[in-house]
Design a protein around this motif. Structure first.
Motif, PDB file in Angstrom:
ATOM      1  N   PHE A  48       0.792  -1.151  -0.095  1.00 41.70           N
ATOM      2  CA  PHE A  48       0.154   0.060  -0.045  1.00 41.70           C
ATOM      3  C   PHE A  48       1.050   1.172   0.112  1.00 41.70           C
ATOM      4  CE2 PHE A  48      -2.566  -3.308   1.961  1.00 41.70           C
ATOM      5  CZ  PHE A  48      -3.806  -3.277   1.195  1.00 41.70           C
ATOM      6  N   TYR A 130      -8.912  -0.199  17.172  1.00 38.66           N
ATOM      7  CA  TYR A 130      -9.375  -1.342  16.541  1.00 38.66           C
ATOM      8  C   TYR A 130      -8.387  -2.309  15.875  1.00 38.66           C
ATOM      9  CZ  TYR A 130     -13.975   0.774  17.614  1.00 38.66           C
ATOM     10  OH  TYR A 130     -14.841   1.535  18.071  1.00 38.66           O
ATOM     11  N   ARG A 131      -6.915  -1.710  16.041  1.00 34.59           N
ATOM     12  CA  ARG A 131      -5.877  -2.538  15.378  1.00 34.59           C
ATOM     13  C   ARG A 131      -5.361  -3.492  16.739  1.00 34.59           C
ATOM     14  NH1 ARG A 131      -4.215  -4.211  11.663  1.00 34.59           N
ATOM     15  NH2 ARG A 131      -2.003  -3.580  11.671  1.00 34.59           N
ATOM     16  N   PRO A 132      -4.961  -4.675  16.641  1.00 32.94           N
ATOM     17  CA  PRO A 132      -4.650  -5.580  17.456  1.00 32.94           C
ATOM     18  C   PRO A 132      -3.746  -5.200  18.379  1.00 32.94           C
ATOM     19  CG  PRO A 132      -4.162  -6.663  15.578  1.00 32.94           C
ATOM     20  CD  PRO A 132      -4.947  -5.412  15.111  1.00 32.94           C
ATOM     21  N   ARG A 135      -4.879  -1.628  21.225  1.00 30.52           N
ATOM     22  CA  ARG A 135      -5.977  -1.595  21.595  1.00 30.52           C
ATOM     23  C   ARG A 135      -6.294  -0.773  22.847  1.00 30.52           C
ATOM     24  NH1 ARG A 135     -10.219  -3.844  19.621  1.00 30.52           N
ATOM     25  NH2 ARG A 135     -10.933  -5.251  21.168  1.00 30.52           N
ATOM     26  N   ASN A 163     -10.970   2.837  13.342  1.00 31.14           N
ATOM     27  CA  ASN A 163     -11.959   2.291  12.395  1.00 31.14           C
ATOM     28  C   ASN A 163     -11.643   0.870  12.185  1.00 31.14           C
ATOM     29  OD1 ASN A 163     -10.450   1.646   9.525  1.00 31.14           O
ATOM     30  ND2 ASN A 163      -9.401   2.967  10.567  1.00 31.14           N
ATOM     31  N   LEU A 164     -12.743   0.327  11.389  1.00 32.17           N
ATOM     32  CA  LEU A 164     -12.901  -1.124  11.250  1.00 32.17           C
ATOM     33  C   LEU A 164     -13.102  -1.351   9.826  1.00 32.17           C
ATOM     34  CD1 LEU A 164     -15.268  -2.568  14.121  1.00 32.17           C
ATOM     35  CD2 LEU A 164     -13.175  -3.376  13.681  1.00 32.17           C
TER      36      LEU A 164
ATOM     37  N   MET B   1      -9.603 -10.800  23.099  1.00 30.40           N
ATOM     38  CA  MET B   1      -9.745 -10.058  22.048  1.00 30.40           C
ATOM     39  C   MET B   1     -11.233 -10.681  21.290  1.00 30.40           C
ATOM     40  SD  MET B   1      -6.891  -8.975  19.342  1.00 30.40           S
ATOM     41  CE  MET B   1      -5.370 -10.036  19.893  1.00 30.40           C
ATOM     42  N   GLU B   3     -14.238  -9.150  20.854  1.00 32.61           N
ATOM     43  CA  GLU B   3     -15.018  -8.321  19.809  1.00 32.61           C
ATOM     44  C   GLU B   3     -14.162  -8.179  18.608  1.00 32.61           C
ATOM     45  OE1 GLU B   3     -13.588  -5.191  22.781  1.00 32.61           O
ATOM     46  OE2 GLU B   3     -13.450  -7.285  22.740  1.00 32.61           O
ATOM     47  N   LYS B   4     -14.625  -7.510  17.433  1.00 29.14           N
ATOM     48  CA  LYS B   4     -13.992  -7.315  16.336  1.00 29.14           C
ATOM     49  C   LYS B   4     -12.687  -6.446  16.403  1.00 29.14           C
ATOM     50  CE  LYS B   4     -17.405  -8.025  12.837  1.00 29.14           C
ATOM     51  NZ  LYS B   4     -18.291  -7.216  11.927  1.00 29.14           N
ATOM     52  N   VAL B   5     -11.647  -6.865  15.621  1.00 28.62           N
ATOM     53  CA  VAL B   5     -10.513  -6.035  15.327  1.00 28.62           C
ATOM     54  C   VAL B   5     -10.357  -6.095  14.033  1.00 28.62           C
ATOM     55  CG1 VAL B   5      -9.454  -6.194  17.655  1.00 28.62           C
ATOM     56  CG2 VAL B   5      -9.125  -8.255  16.126  1.00 28.62           C
ATOM     57  N   LEU B   6      -9.532  -4.943  13.635  1.00 32.31           N
ATOM     58  CA  LEU B   6      -9.235  -4.616  12.281  1.00 32.31           C
ATOM     59  C   LEU B   6      -7.721  -5.226  11.906  1.00 32.31           C
ATOM     60  CD1 LEU B   6     -10.199  -3.320   9.699  1.00 32.31           C
ATOM     61  CD2 LEU B   6      -8.904  -1.324  10.466  1.00 32.31           C
ATOM     62  N   MET B   7      -7.622  -6.377  11.151  1.00 30.46           N
ATOM     63  CA  MET B   7      -6.359  -7.015  10.890  1.00 30.46           C
ATOM     64  C   MET B   7      -6.054  -7.166   9.479  1.00 30.46           C
ATOM     65  SD  MET B   7      -6.711  -9.934  13.857  1.00 30.46           S
ATOM     66  CE  MET B   7      -4.879  -9.884  14.677  1.00 30.46           C
ATOM     67  N   LYS B   8      -4.878  -7.238   9.534  1.00 30.24           N
ATOM     68  CA  LYS B   8      -4.172  -7.691   8.078  1.00 30.24           C
ATOM     69  C   LYS B   8      -4.443  -9.413   8.118  1.00 30.24           C
ATOM     70  CE  LYS B   8      -0.974  -4.571   6.584  1.00 30.24           C
ATOM     71  NZ  LYS B   8       0.247  -4.429   5.825  1.00 30.24           N
ATOM     72  N   GLU B  11      -1.491 -10.819   9.983  1.00 31.96           N
ATOM     73  CA  GLU B  11      -1.665 -10.721  11.327  1.00 31.96           C
ATOM     74  C   GLU B  11      -2.862 -11.688  12.208  1.00 31.96           C
ATOM     75  OE1 GLU B  11      -0.748  -5.881  11.917  1.00 31.96           O
ATOM     76  OE2 GLU B  11      -2.978  -6.508  11.610  1.00 31.96           O
ATOM     77  N   GLN B 175      -2.097  -9.113   3.097  1.00 28.20           N
ATOM     78  CA  GLN B 175      -2.237  -7.883   3.094  1.00 28.20           C
ATOM     79  C   GLN B 175      -3.579  -7.003   3.251  1.00 28.20           C
ATOM     80  OE1 GLN B 175       0.579  -6.125   3.288  1.00 28.20           O
ATOM     81  NE2 GLN B 175       1.844  -8.024   2.992  1.00 28.20           N
ATOM     82  N   MET B 176      -4.477  -7.653   2.819  1.00 29.30           N
ATOM     83  CA  MET B 176      -5.981  -6.972   2.974  1.00 29.30           C
ATOM     84  C   MET B 176      -6.282  -7.015   4.224  1.00 29.30           C
ATOM     85  SD  MET B 176      -8.168 -10.117   1.291  1.00 29.30           S
ATOM     86  CE  MET B 176      -9.486  -8.690   0.961  1.00 29.30           C
ATOM     87  N   MET B 177      -6.930  -5.813   4.689  1.00 27.18           N
ATOM     88  CA  MET B 177      -7.243  -5.562   6.047  1.00 27.18           C
ATOM     89  C   MET B 177      -8.979  -5.639   6.258  1.00 27.18           C
ATOM     90  SD  MET B 177      -4.940  -2.474   7.366  1.00 27.18           S
ATOM     91  CE  MET B 177      -5.243  -2.572   9.154  1.00 27.18           C
ATOM     92  N   PRO B 179     -12.439  -6.487   9.543  1.00 25.93           N
ATOM     93  CA  PRO B 179     -12.607  -6.731  10.869  1.00 25.93           C
ATOM     94  C   PRO B 179     -12.724  -8.418  10.901  1.00 25.93           C
ATOM     95  CG  PRO B 179     -14.320  -5.349   9.680  1.00 25.93           C
ATOM     96  CD  PRO B 179     -13.339  -5.870   8.572  1.00 25.93           C
TER      97      PRO B 179
END
Lengths: 222, 353
Positions: A48, A130-132, A135, A163-164, B1, B3-8, B11, B175-177, B179
């Motif tokens: 990216f 929201y990134r692991p 947190r 953000n999610l 963890m 609940e939802k998290v935003l991850m690659k 990860e 690579q994509m992110m 939830p």
């Protein structure tokens, strides 16, 4: 929102630095009659890149300074000489998109003495609860310290970009405000702005101070 | 963890491995899987695990062999050229009947190729990777949540069947992110009486080895191993069937190609072309049955791949070549677009209806 001559975006990888840097550069261009350039200092993530927004930036009259190898198959951490121009020429505004984490911030070190000497910069930490690995405010503080140690420039403010992805709701953003405030208290840094996707901007306008709308760089198919 | 998290994807895979009880990671950096190693480097020291950047891929896979022999959950990750280097070690793992988790986040090839996504290691993965008669279980995620879920599944399957299990992803998956939900996993506990954990002077030595001095014994071991493979083919095959009930054409696609194809299938249906899709989730064992059944139903198949046509051979085998199987592909790091797949489907159906 006020701005300095140079604005640096750093943070945990995947926190949204590149998207914000592009949106902020476009915003700056609208606000100011000065020239604006954006520098891709990311030597960590070859997937990216600021260069993904090349067309949009060029159309807005913003110069993009990026490695000639960005978006190619050459996985080479090279920085172009033009970056010195962005750092040393004080007659135009510059936005610096720095690579993720402390490893990404290492590349900044080469330019740190000049940036500190001019002393007309903002060093912004992009945060996302929201990134692991960020947190909590404490975890975020840890990332902050690591980046400062690697890049040699202390942060001056925070950007809350919690953000999610495309599933983010207005409630998700509102729920992140306490995290952002607590991170601000722990670090002693002000929150410069909260960034949200264009889609959410009408829902949150007036409810959050210094709200910056932005478009997501789309690269892959859903 | 919870609940939802935003991850690659990378990860999510790494965190899921930790939740599956893996405390040993050995690897060597390579784009586009480096985030797996980076995540492990941060997390493992905090939870009493081991992260070790080995001097090479070959060293890393042999460290995996050592931990696997000691009966612990262990993994390594790499991308295409790195997996080729690990191939010898994977063959040894299979020959010694050791469970291990191996991740290939594919990039374009052959050779050093490029760093952008690809699916051109399908042959390598589904045919075992290295020398000798063996298979590894191959799981192909099609999203970040599956990167996590299938990782836990891979550890369980590897332990249960005493063999390596692999996630075959690609650059986009890594690579994509997106939830994801984490933390509802209950890893299977499998007894490992064969592990080299010390005799305590209570039993005979356990020996973990892939060298057989007697050809008769080696032959018998191979036959026995393939009996086990038969059970896996019967019990563990996974796939997703999408809009196949009334389909006249069938798309075969996995991973990122399946995500692209899903859009194309919906667009084709909007034009009146009855298309469905079978998405293999296990690439080995390959879902032979649904394709064999579809061969009696549809007019033709399209294999959508980020390769010069590798899975297409398994589709042809599974369908006994009863119906034509065509290829729709991009390679070298390029991804087919939904429009490209749609155009292919239109042509197959003789134009829009």
């Amino acid at each position: 929102m006020k701005h300095k001559r140079m604005t640096l975006f750093a943070g945990h990888y995947g926190s949204g630095k590149t998207n914000i840097a592009v949106s902020y550069a476009l915003w700056l261009k609208e606000q100011s009659d000065q020239d604006v350039c954006i520098v891709d200092l990311d030597i960590v993530n070859p997937y990216f890149r600021t260069k993904d927004s090349l067309k949009e930036l060029t159309e807005a009259g913003i110069e993009l300074i990026a490695s000639p190898y960005a978006n190619s198959n050459v996985d080479l951490p090279a920085l172009p000489q033009e970056i010195y121009g962005a750092v040393n020429r004080r007659d135009r505004l510059a936005v610096l998109d720095i690579g993720g984490d402390d490893r990404g911030a290492l590349a900044l070190g080469r330019y740190t003495p000049a940036i500190l000497e001019e002393n007309d910069y903002e060093m912004l930490l992009v945060i996302n609860c929201y990134r692991p690995l960020t947190r909590t405010p404490r975890e975020t503080l840890e990332v902050l310290r690591e980046i400062e140690a690697a890049g040699g420039i202390p942060f001056t403010a925070l950007v809350n970009n919690s953000n999610l992805g495309d599933q983010t709701t207005a409630e998700d953003v509102l729920a992140s405000l306490d995290y952002a405030k607590e991170t601000a208290r722990l670090t002693g840094l002000p929150i410069k702005m909260t960034t949200v996707h264009n889609r959410l901007y009408p829902l949150l306008q007036g409810r959050i101070e210094d709200l910056l709308p932005m478009e997501l760089q789309a690269k892959y198919y859903a | 963890m919870a609940e939802k998290v935003l991850m690659k994807g990378n990860e999510a895979l790494a965190e899921a491995a930790i939740q599956a009880g893996c405390r040993h990671y050995f690897g060597y950096p390579i784009t586009p899987q480096t985030e797996v190693a980076a995540y492990m480097a941060k997390r493992m020291p905090k939870i009493g695990g081991i992260f070790l950047q080995a001097e090479s891929e070959i060293a890393a896979i042999n460290m995996v062999y050592g931990v696997a022999a000691a009966g612990k959950r262990v993994m390594t990750s790499s991308s295409s050229p790195g997996i080729s280097l690990k191939a010898e070690g994977i063959s040894y793992l299979a020959g010694a009947d050791l469970p291990a988790f191996i991740v290939n986040v594919q990039r374009g090839g052959p050779g050093l190729g490029g760093i952008q996504p690809s699916q051109s290691d399908y042959f390598q993965a589904t045919r075992g990777c290295g020398h000798g008669d063996y298979h590894v279980i191959v799981l192909a995620p099609s999203g970040v949540q599956e990167m996590a879920d299938l990782t836990v599944k891979a550890f369980d399957l590897a332990d249960e069947y005493r063999m390596p299990a692999m996630i075959l992803a690609d650059g986009t998956m890594g690579q994509m992110m997106e939830p994801v939900f984490m933390g509802n996993y209950t890893p299977k506990i499998v007894e490992k009486p064969w592990a080299t954990t010390g005799t305590g002077l209570q039993r005979k030595h356990n020996i973990v080895n892939s060298l057989y001095l007697s050809p008769e014994v080696l032959e018998r071991t191979n036959f026995e191993r393939y009996e086990r493979y038969k059970i896996i083919e019967e019990k563990e095959t996974m796939y997703e069937s999408f809009l196949m009930e009334d389909a006249e054409y069938c798309v075969a696609a996995f991973g990122i190609a399946a995500r692209v194809s899903k859009n194309a299938v919906l667009a084709a249906r909007a034009e009146g072309i009855k298309v469905g899709m079978i998405r293999p989730i296990t690439l080995w064992p390959f879902p032979v049955k649904p394709f064999a059944e579809a061969a009696d139903q549809v007019k033709a198949f399209v294999s959508v791949e980020l390769s010069m046509g590798q899975m297409i051979e398994d589709v042809k085998l599974a369908t006994g070549c009863k119906k034509p199987v065509t290829l729709c592909n991009r390679v070298g790091g390029m991804i087919p677009s939904p429009e490209q797949v749609l155009a292919h489907l239109r042509e197959l159906a003789g134009g829009a209806k």
